[in-house]
Design an enzyme around this catalytic site. Structure first.
Site, short mmCIF file in Angstrom:
data_model
loop_
_atom_site.label_atom_id
_atom_site.label_comp_id
_atom_site.label_asym_id
_atom_site.label_seq_id
_atom_site.Cartn_x
_atom_site.Cartn_y
_atom_site.Cartn_z
N LYS A 41 -39.05 -34.94 29.56
CA LYS A 41 -39.51 -36.32 29.42
C LYS A 41 -40.41 -36.55 28.20
CE LYS A 41 -37.46 -37.92 31.81
NZ LYS A 41 -35.96 -37.76 31.77
N THR A 49 -33.88 -37.07 24.67
CA THR A 49 -32.67 -37.86 24.38
C THR A 49 -32.75 -38.45 22.97
OG1 THR A 49 -32.81 -38.49 26.72
CG2 THR A 49 -31.18 -39.64 25.38
N HIS A 64 -35.01 -26.70 27.83
CA HIS A 64 -36.41 -26.96 28.20
C HIS A 64 -37.14 -25.63 28.43
CE1 HIS A 64 -36.01 -31.25 28.72
NE2 HIS A 64 -35.28 -31.20 29.81
N ARG A 87 -45.10 -34.29 24.25
CA ARG A 87 -45.64 -35.65 24.36
C ARG A 87 -46.96 -35.58 25.11
NH1 ARG A 87 -42.09 -40.27 27.58
NH2 ARG A 87 -43.19 -42.09 26.77
N SER A 109 -43.53 -40.38 33.13
CA SER A 109 -42.09 -40.43 32.88
C SER A 109 -41.36 -39.47 33.83
CB SER A 109 -41.82 -40.07 31.41
OG SER A 109 -40.47 -40.24 31.11
N TYR A 155 -44.11 -36.68 20.31
CA TYR A 155 -43.44 -37.98 20.49
C TYR A 155 -44.26 -39.09 19.80
CZ TYR A 155 -41.46 -41.89 23.32
OH TYR A 155 -40.87 -43.05 23.77
N ARG A 210 -36.13 -45.61 29.91
CA ARG A 210 -36.98 -46.38 30.84
C ARG A 210 -37.74 -47.41 30.01
NH1 ARG A 210 -42.13 -45.99 33.59
NH2 ARG A 210 -42.73 -44.62 31.87
N LYS A 211 -38.84 -46.99 29.35
CA LYS A 211 -39.60 -47.95 28.53
C LYS A 211 -39.69 -47.49 27.07
CE LYS A 211 -42.57 -49.65 32.25
NZ LYS A 211 -43.94 -49.72 32.74
P1 PAP Z 1 -35.18 -35.27 29.39
O1 PAP Z 1 -36.29 -34.39 28.91
O2 PAP Z 1 -35.01 -35.26 30.88
O3 PAP Z 1 -33.90 -35.10 28.68
P2 PAP Z 1 -36.26 -37.46 27.87
O4 PAP Z 1 -35.21 -38.01 27.01
O5 PAP Z 1 -37.30 -36.61 27.24
O6 PAP Z 1 -35.62 -36.78 29.14
O7 PAP Z 1 -37.04 -38.64 28.62
C1 PAP Z 1 -36.82 -39.93 28.47
C2 PAP Z 1 -38.06 -40.57 27.87
O8 PAP Z 1 -37.81 -40.82 26.50
C3 PAP Z 1 -38.27 -41.89 28.54
O9 PAP Z 1 -39.67 -42.21 28.43
P3 PAP Z 1 -40.37 -43.24 29.43
O10 PAP Z 1 -40.05 -42.79 30.81
O11 PAP Z 1 -41.84 -43.13 29.12
O12 PAP Z 1 -39.84 -44.56 29.10
C4 PAP Z 1 -37.40 -42.77 27.67
O13 PAP Z 1 -37.65 -44.15 27.79
C5 PAP Z 1 -37.74 -42.24 26.30
N1 PAP Z 1 -36.71 -42.54 25.31
C6 PAP Z 1 -35.36 -42.44 25.46
N2 PAP Z 1 -34.73 -42.81 24.35
C7 PAP Z 1 -35.69 -43.15 23.46
C8 PAP Z 1 -35.64 -43.63 22.11
N3 PAP Z 1 -34.51 -43.84 21.48
N4 PAP Z 1 -36.82 -43.87 21.49
C9 PAP Z 1 -38.00 -43.68 22.12
N5 PAP Z 1 -38.09 -43.23 23.40
C10 PAP Z 1 -36.95 -42.97 24.06
#
Ligand code: PAP
Length: 333
Positions: free
Chosen positions: A76, A80, A144, A167, A175, A233, A299-300
């Site tokens: 998190k 992605t 991971h 992060r 998250s 991040y 998500r956000k």
């Molecule tokens: P993972 O480690 O399980 O693969 P990961 O992609 O790290 O997941 O977690 C998703 C987080 O990255 C989410 O954060 P949030 O819950 O605080 O919102 C997601 O919104 C955020 N995220 C995904 N894509 C982007 C992007 N293109 N730019 C910025 N943040 C992103």
């Protein structure tokens, strides 16, 4: 009339395990999991059984090449996002990002997790030994896994590069809490914030303790900056162009004057932006083979969302743990 239950997602199949993994877990410390029933501590970090099985398989079988790029993240922390960026960056000549050509860019029809697969969660999951010969060079993989658990082959026997992303722990925690609640089946109910906060503070989270994970890579990046690139991040959100340039330099694919003219940096950041990726059809409606809906990765995408969830006491507690754990390391969040 018989109602058919949908199949269990793969990550919840905790009992379907190799004998080797079953023997191992019988001797490991355990705790109640966030999604799966149990987490096991192996080489100092907490894993679900499926993760552990994949870990053992990739430690044994993964053979790195000198041109490999391994993205490592704490869960998190923007995995992605950085998968998308790395893919667009290293493939910018094969898949140009000029306005017209970008229309059929792979990132517009594939979730980034498909383009940059996880070693232990996808390629080597279920005791699989994948054929990686079809991957174009440079091969992009992700994990991971903590530094101590990386396959020897990528750390010692190859020139492969490690890109690490983390992060701030408060946003990481929120998250993770939100994500793991979506991974739970409806009948399991949700985890309360308080319950999993306690666990996170004790280090009991997926691939946790969080602090040991980041410190492992931080220290290696100081010792060997040509091998390990360390990124946060928040830094990427604040100065995306600067850090993308640094990343390209680290990977030996610096931006050229032709890239400058074609505003390639801007295009990469644009195609990989939260707004763009979260609106791509496959990311709205698709599902990964491990059974996770692609939209749960969006998500956000904001810095500081923890302020909407954590009490002042929780904030102070996490800050204090962080200060103590990172004391003297030079690393701050
Ligand atoms: P993972 O480690 O399980 O693969 P990961 O992609 O790290 O997941 O977690 C998703 C987080 O990255 C989410 O954060 P949030 O819950 O605080 O919102 C997601 O919104 C955020 N995220 C995904 N894509 C982007 C992007 N293109 N730019 C910025 N943040 C992103």
């Amino acid at each position: 009339m018989t109602s058919q239950q949908p199949p269990k997602p793969r990550y919840l199949e905790e009992d379907v395990l190799t004998q080797e993994c079953m023997n191992l877990i019988s001797s490991l410390p355990k705790e109640k999991g966030w999604v799966t029933t149990t987490l096991y501590k192996y080489q100092g970090f907490w894993h679900s059984t499926k993760q552990l099985e994949g870990l053992l398989s990739c430690q044994k079988h993964f053979e790195a090449q000198d041109t490999d790029i391994l993205l490592i993240t704490t869960p998190k922390s923007g995995t992605t996002w950085l998968k998308a960026i790395l893919f667009a960056l290293v493939n910018r000549n094969t898949f140009p990002l000029t306005q017209l050509a970008a229309d059929d860019h792979p990132l517009l029809s594939n979730n980034p997790h498909t383009l940059v697969p996880f070693l232990e969660l996808e390629l080597y999951a279920d005791n699989n030994i994948p054929d990686l010969s079809t991957f174009a060079s440079p091969r992009l993989f992700s994990t991971h896994l903590p530094y101590v658990s990386l396959p020897n082959s990528i750390v010692r026997s190859s020139q492969g590069k490690l890109v690490y992303l983390c992060r701030n722990p408060k946003d990481t925690f929120i998250s993770l809490w939100a994500f793991t609640n979506k991974m739970r089946l409806e009948e399991m109910g949700s985890n309360s914030l308080e319950e999993v906060f306690e666990k996170f503070c004790r280090g009991v989270s997926l691939y946790g303790p969080f602090w040991d994970h980041v410190l492992g890579y931080w220290e290696e990046s100081l010792k060997n900056p040509k091998k390990v690139f360390f990124l946060k991040y928040e830094e990427m959100i604040e100065q995306p162009k600067l850090h993308l340039k640094k990343l390209a330099d680290f990977l030996g694919c610096s931006f050229s004057s032709k890239d400058e003219k074609q505003v390639t940096i801007e295009r990469i950041l644009e195609i990989c932006s939260f707004d763009n990726l979260s609106n791509v059809e496959v990311n709205k409606e698709g599902k990964l083979p491990i059974g996770v809906n692609c939209n749960t990765f969006f998500r956000k995408g904001k810095v500081g969302d923890w302020k909407n969830y954590l009490t002042t006491e929780m904030e102070a507690r996490l800050d204090k743990i962080c200060e103590e754990k990172l004391d003297g390391s030079g690393l701050k969040f």
